[in-house]
Design an enzyme around this catalytic site. Structure first.
Site, mmCIF file in Angstrom:
data_model
loop_
_atom_site.group_PDB
_atom_site.id
_atom_site.type_symbol
_atom_site.label_atom_id
_atom_site.label_comp_id
_atom_site.label_asym_id
_atom_site.label_seq_id
_atom_site.Cartn_x
_atom_site.Cartn_y
_atom_site.Cartn_z
ATOM 1 N N CYS A 62 -5.178 12.097 12.297
ATOM 2 C CA CYS A 62 -5.898 10.827 12.330
ATOM 3 C C CYS A 62 -5.764 10.283 13.754
ATOM 4 O O CYS A 62 -5.197 10.939 14.624
ATOM 5 C CB CYS A 62 -5.315 9.857 11.303
ATOM 6 S SG CYS A 62 -3.694 9.281 11.767
ATOM 7 N N LYS A 66 0.844 -1.209 0.000
ATOM 8 C CA LYS A 66 0.000 0.000 0.000
ATOM 9 C C LYS A 66 0.872 1.249 0.000
ATOM 10 O O LYS A 66 0.668 2.168 -0.792
ATOM 11 C CB LYS A 66 -0.873 0.005 1.251
ATOM 12 C CG LYS A 66 -1.558 1.340 1.540
ATOM 13 C CD LYS A 66 -2.447 1.312 2.749
ATOM 14 C CE LYS A 66 -1.748 1.576 4.046
ATOM 15 N NZ LYS A 66 -1.443 2.980 4.340
ATOM 16 N N ASN A 67 1.890 1.281 0.855
ATOM 17 C CA ASN A 67 2.676 2.505 1.032
ATOM 18 C C ASN A 67 3.703 2.723 -0.064
ATOM 19 O O ASN A 67 4.369 3.751 -0.091
ATOM 20 C CB ASN A 67 3.333 2.531 2.419
ATOM 21 C CG ASN A 67 2.281 2.737 3.508
ATOM 22 O OD1 ASN A 67 1.121 3.053 3.216
ATOM 23 N ND2 ASN A 67 2.670 2.528 4.748
ATOM 24 N N ARG A 111 -8.554 -0.797 4.624
ATOM 25 C CA ARG A 111 -7.766 0.250 3.967
ATOM 26 C C ARG A 111 -6.407 -0.280 3.539
ATOM 27 O O ARG A 111 -5.848 0.163 2.557
ATOM 28 C CB ARG A 111 -7.555 1.426 4.932
ATOM 29 C CG ARG A 111 -8.806 2.201 5.231
ATOM 30 C CD ARG A 111 -8.463 3.471 5.975
ATOM 31 N NE ARG A 111 -7.359 4.156 5.291
ATOM 32 C CZ ARG A 111 -6.769 5.242 5.780
ATOM 33 N NH1 ARG A 111 -7.155 5.729 6.932
ATOM 34 N NH2 ARG A 111 -5.785 5.829 5.140
ATOM 35 N N ARG A 170 -0.171 14.431 12.584
ATOM 36 C CA ARG A 170 0.291 14.208 11.216
ATOM 37 C C ARG A 170 0.519 15.529 10.466
ATOM 38 O O ARG A 170 -0.080 15.792 9.428
ATOM 39 C CB ARG A 170 -0.681 13.315 10.445
ATOM 40 C CG ARG A 170 -1.157 12.068 11.167
ATOM 41 C CD ARG A 170 -0.073 11.048 11.421
ATOM 42 N NE ARG A 170 0.484 10.457 10.219
ATOM 43 C CZ ARG A 170 -0.039 9.415 9.596
ATOM 44 N NH1 ARG A 170 -1.153 8.897 10.029
ATOM 45 N NH2 ARG A 170 0.529 8.925 8.511
ATOM 46 N N ARG A 185 -5.134 10.546 4.223
ATOM 47 C CA ARG A 185 -4.102 11.568 4.436
ATOM 48 C C ARG A 185 -3.041 11.547 3.338
ATOM 49 O O ARG A 185 -2.473 12.563 2.993
ATOM 50 C CB ARG A 185 -3.395 11.322 5.765
ATOM 51 C CG ARG A 185 -4.203 11.459 6.983
ATOM 52 C CD ARG A 185 -3.262 11.503 8.137
ATOM 53 N NE ARG A 185 -2.356 12.622 7.982
ATOM 54 C CZ ARG A 185 -1.172 12.573 7.390
ATOM 55 N NH1 ARG A 185 -0.743 11.447 6.851
ATOM 56 N NH2 ARG A 185 -0.413 13.634 7.300
ATOM 57 N N ASP A 225 4.817 0.846 12.047
ATOM 58 C CA ASP A 225 3.633 0.160 11.515
ATOM 59 C C ASP A 225 3.546 -1.291 11.960
ATOM 60 O O ASP A 225 2.567 -1.959 11.668
ATOM 61 C CB ASP A 225 3.623 0.219 9.977
ATOM 62 C CG ASP A 225 3.346 1.613 9.491
ATOM 63 O OD1 ASP A 225 3.493 1.857 8.284
ATOM 64 O OD2 ASP A 225 3.005 2.468 10.324
ATOM 65 N N ILE A 241 7.724 7.443 17.048
ATOM 66 C CA ILE A 241 7.355 8.151 15.814
ATOM 67 C C ILE A 241 6.051 8.928 15.962
ATOM 68 O O ILE A 241 5.987 10.113 15.660
ATOM 69 C CB ILE A 241 7.223 7.163 14.614
ATOM 70 C CG1 ILE A 241 8.498 6.348 14.430
ATOM 71 C CG2 ILE A 241 6.822 7.909 13.344
ATOM 72 C CD1 ILE A 241 9.686 7.125 13.902
HETATM 73 C C1 EPZ Z 1 4.176 7.101 6.291
HETATM 74 O O1 EPZ Z 1 3.369 8.117 6.845
HETATM 75 C C2 EPZ Z 1 3.285 5.878 6.185
HETATM 76 N N1 EPZ Z 1 2.177 6.164 5.270
HETATM 77 C C3 EPZ Z 1 2.752 5.493 7.568
HETATM 78 O O2 EPZ Z 1 1.995 4.298 7.428
HETATM 79 C C4 EPZ Z 1 3.951 5.225 8.477
HETATM 80 O O3 EPZ Z 1 3.483 4.934 9.774
HETATM 81 C C5 EPZ Z 1 4.867 6.454 8.502
HETATM 82 O O4 EPZ Z 1 5.272 6.801 7.167
HETATM 83 C C6 EPZ Z 1 6.128 6.226 9.331
HETATM 84 O O5 EPZ Z 1 6.836 5.122 8.811
HETATM 85 C C7 EPZ Z 1 2.409 6.120 3.928
HETATM 86 O O6 EPZ Z 1 3.512 5.861 3.469
HETATM 87 C C8 EPZ Z 1 1.232 6.413 3.036
HETATM 88 P P1 EPZ Z 1 6.157 10.499 8.316
HETATM 89 P P2 EPZ Z 1 3.925 9.644 6.855
HETATM 90 O O7 EPZ Z 1 6.017 11.753 7.540
HETATM 91 O O8 EPZ Z 1 4.781 9.880 5.677
HETATM 92 C C9 EPZ Z 1 6.334 13.857 11.656
HETATM 93 C C10 EPZ Z 1 0.199 2.864 7.734
HETATM 94 O O9 EPZ Z 1 -0.215 2.300 8.749
HETATM 95 N N2 EPZ Z 1 6.173 14.805 10.535
HETATM 96 O O10 EPZ Z 1 7.330 9.605 8.020
HETATM 97 O O11 EPZ Z 1 2.744 10.532 7.091
HETATM 98 C C11 EPZ Z 1 5.099 12.980 11.858
HETATM 99 O O12 EPZ Z 1 4.173 13.638 12.704
HETATM 100 C C12 EPZ Z 1 0.612 4.322 7.792
HETATM 101 O O13 EPZ Z 1 0.348 2.313 6.610
HETATM 102 C C13 EPZ Z 1 6.218 16.166 10.812
HETATM 103 O O14 EPZ Z 1 6.359 16.591 11.967
HETATM 104 O O15 EPZ Z 1 4.829 9.644 8.153
HETATM 105 C C14 EPZ Z 1 5.687 11.749 12.499
HETATM 106 O O16 EPZ Z 1 5.856 11.979 13.880
HETATM 107 C C15 EPZ Z 1 0.322 4.920 9.146
HETATM 108 N N3 EPZ Z 1 6.099 17.048 9.770
HETATM 109 C C16 EPZ Z 1 7.079 11.632 11.855
HETATM 110 O O17 EPZ Z 1 7.370 12.913 11.298
HETATM 111 C C17 EPZ Z 1 5.939 16.623 8.470
HETATM 112 O O18 EPZ Z 1 5.855 17.481 7.566
HETATM 113 C C18 EPZ Z 1 7.172 10.608 10.733
HETATM 114 O O19 EPZ Z 1 6.094 10.860 9.869
HETATM 115 C C19 EPZ Z 1 5.886 15.234 8.225
HETATM 116 C C20 EPZ Z 1 6.004 14.345 9.260
#
Ligand code: EPZ
Length: 417
Positions: free
Chosen positions: A116, A22-23, A397, A121, A92, A304, A326
């Site tokens: 979420c 998915k990701n 999902r 996020r 998202r 995850d 995270i």
């Molecule tokens: C991706 O989300 C995945 N989703 C998530 O999978 C996964 O949990 C996550 O990466 C971490 O591995 C997809 O790939 C579609 P991040 P993403 O930006 O990109 C902070 C699932 O279950 N952050 O790597 O949204 C954020 O709050 C989903 O399949 C900021 O502060 O995660 C988090 O604490 C859930 N500012 C950390 O960074 C930003 O602009 C990592 O988030 C972006 C992120």
């Protein structure tokens, strides 16, 4: 709303095939926006999130033709640069259309994705990265607006690794004028898959999979055929389920190299893991040793997989400390596991102490997010008696036909319409 009913206590046995990730699929399908032509995808998982991003691209004017496991996206007739709230709020990851739209059309309006269950996020790093590439960013009535005649290559430093932030900016920088460098970039396999796909379209990206990614902008990208990589989180979910039930399963069509940290942790619990070219055999043991985990960016233990591993630790032979570093609210599944007889205490929001118990008892529980629902399935498989999980739309999902795959492994699991 559908429910899933499980009669626990059976060991998983047999073979299971892993679907496309998915990701990986979500950013890859979004990258088709960059191409004034057709992009063909194979090994596409049949998931609600894939339906959502197809609807979003069609709303922008792309055409999506899908048949079993494959998808052709034609971006030639995209005529709209606004991703509406009603579509974005469902998923998202819709933020992934922002970079490609502003890179190809010089303008994009995307509804703020909102938070979420697992956290706020924020997307501040996506936006500051686009500003570094010369985009003018404004917020207006819940919409992000990005404008740029043409993006200009630049150096971007992420405060922390962000998966979709790295993906958004890699796609945007592909069509910028000049070279960009992404520092402290995310290193997930999905990032490498996206870079490989973009290079197949004519982009010039190197360093994906490391913390420093170099992107030499080009004027346009062209059609390409892309195979979606296997889902490493679905792989990990079945590995943990086999360990928890003391089963013996063969996981096929997977990529063992993408789940190294999960294999390592599972071996520490005493579980036997044998890896082959594209398959993994997991043999669960009577005693499950408790181990501590801390979720960190790839190649560390993935957030995850935290919920699924917590379910395993509820029946381990000791105490396990789980540190979720995270996301700020990713222990919602713990309350539901308590209903099944687990012994878990949470301190200051991101530390969980799991004390292993002899056994869990089946009970009605409620899914709250995608991976929490997987955790409840694993707990239901080992609990004595019947567990009924409601709100399984969260599960749909990100897991393709999960109850069919588990029943192929001899689990007593059915979906109740
Ligand atoms: C991706 O989300 C995945 N989703 C998530 O999978 C996964 O949990 C996550 O990466 C971490 O591995 C997809 O790939 C579609 P991040 P993403 O930006 O990109 C902070 C699932 O279950 N952050 O790597 O949204 C954020 O709050 C989903 O399949 C900021 O502060 O995660 C988090 O604490 C859930 N500012 C950390 O960074 C930003 O602009 C990592 O988030 C972006 C992120």
């Amino acid at each position: 709303m559908d429910k899933i009913q499980i009669n626990g206590g059976r060991k998983l046995r047999g073979e299971v095939n892993i679907s496309g990730a998915k990701n990986a699929a979500l950013p890859l399908i979004a990258s088709a926006i960059l191409v004034n032509g057709k992009t063909c995808f194979t090994n596409v998982p049949d998931l609600m999130d894939i339906k959502s991003i197809k609807l979003l691209l069609e709303d922008l004017g792309a055409t999506c033709k899908s048949s079993k496991g494959s998808l052709e996206v034609d971006g030639s007739h995209i005529h709209k640069i606004e991703a509406e709230y009603d579509l974005v709020r469902k998923m998202r990851a819709s933020i992934l259309v922002l970079g490609p739209l502003v890179a190809r059309f010089g303008h994009a309006k995307v509804s703020m994705p909102g938070g979420c269950a697992i956290g706020a996020r924020p997307v501040n790093m996506h936006l500051s990265g686009l500003e570094a590439l010369g985009a003018e960013i404004s917020m207006d009535h819940g919409y992000i607006e990005a404008k740029a005649n043409r993006l200009i290559g630049n150096e971007i430093y992420f405060d922390t690794p962000t998966v979709t932030g790295t993906e958004n900016l890699m796609m945007a920088a592909s069509l910028a004028k000049g070279t960009s460098i992404l520092r402290n970039a995310a290193r997930e396999p999905e990032i490498v898959a996206l870079a490989d796909a973009l290079n197949g379209m004519g982009a010039r990206i190197s360093g994906a999979g490391t913390a420093i990614i170099f992107i030499e902008g080009v004027d346009s990208l062209s059609s390409s055929d892309i195979a979606i990589i296997p889902d490493r989180i679905e792989t990990g979910t079945f590995m943990v389920a086999a360990a928890a039930t003391g089963g013996d399963i063969l996981i096929k069509d997977c990529e063992p190299d993408h789940v190294g940290s999960i294999i390592s942790k599972l071996k520490s619990t005493g579980t036997e893991v044998q890896t082959y070219q594209n398959s993994i055999r997991v043999i669960g043991k009577e005693i499950i040793h408790s181990v501590d985990i801390k979720t960190v960016p790839y190649p560390g233990f993935p957030t995850d997989m935290q919920a699924q591993f917590m379910a395993l630790m509820t029946i381990a032979d000791g105490n396990s400390v789980i540190h979720e570093s995270i996301f700020e609210n990713r222990f919602i599944h713990a309350n539901e596991l308590l209903r099944l007889g687990a012994d878990i205490s949470i301190s200051n929001g991101n530390l969980a102490m799991v004390r292993g118990v002899e056994k869990l008892q089946g009970a009605p529980v409620m899914a709250s997010d995608l991976r929490a629902s997987a955790s409840l399935v694993i707990a239901g498989l080992v609990a004595e008696g019947t567990t009924v999980i409601s709100r399984v739309y969260h599960m749909d999902r990100g897991y393709e036909a999960i109850e069919k795959k588990f029943s192929q492994l001899d689990a007593d699991i059915v979906r109740i319409k």
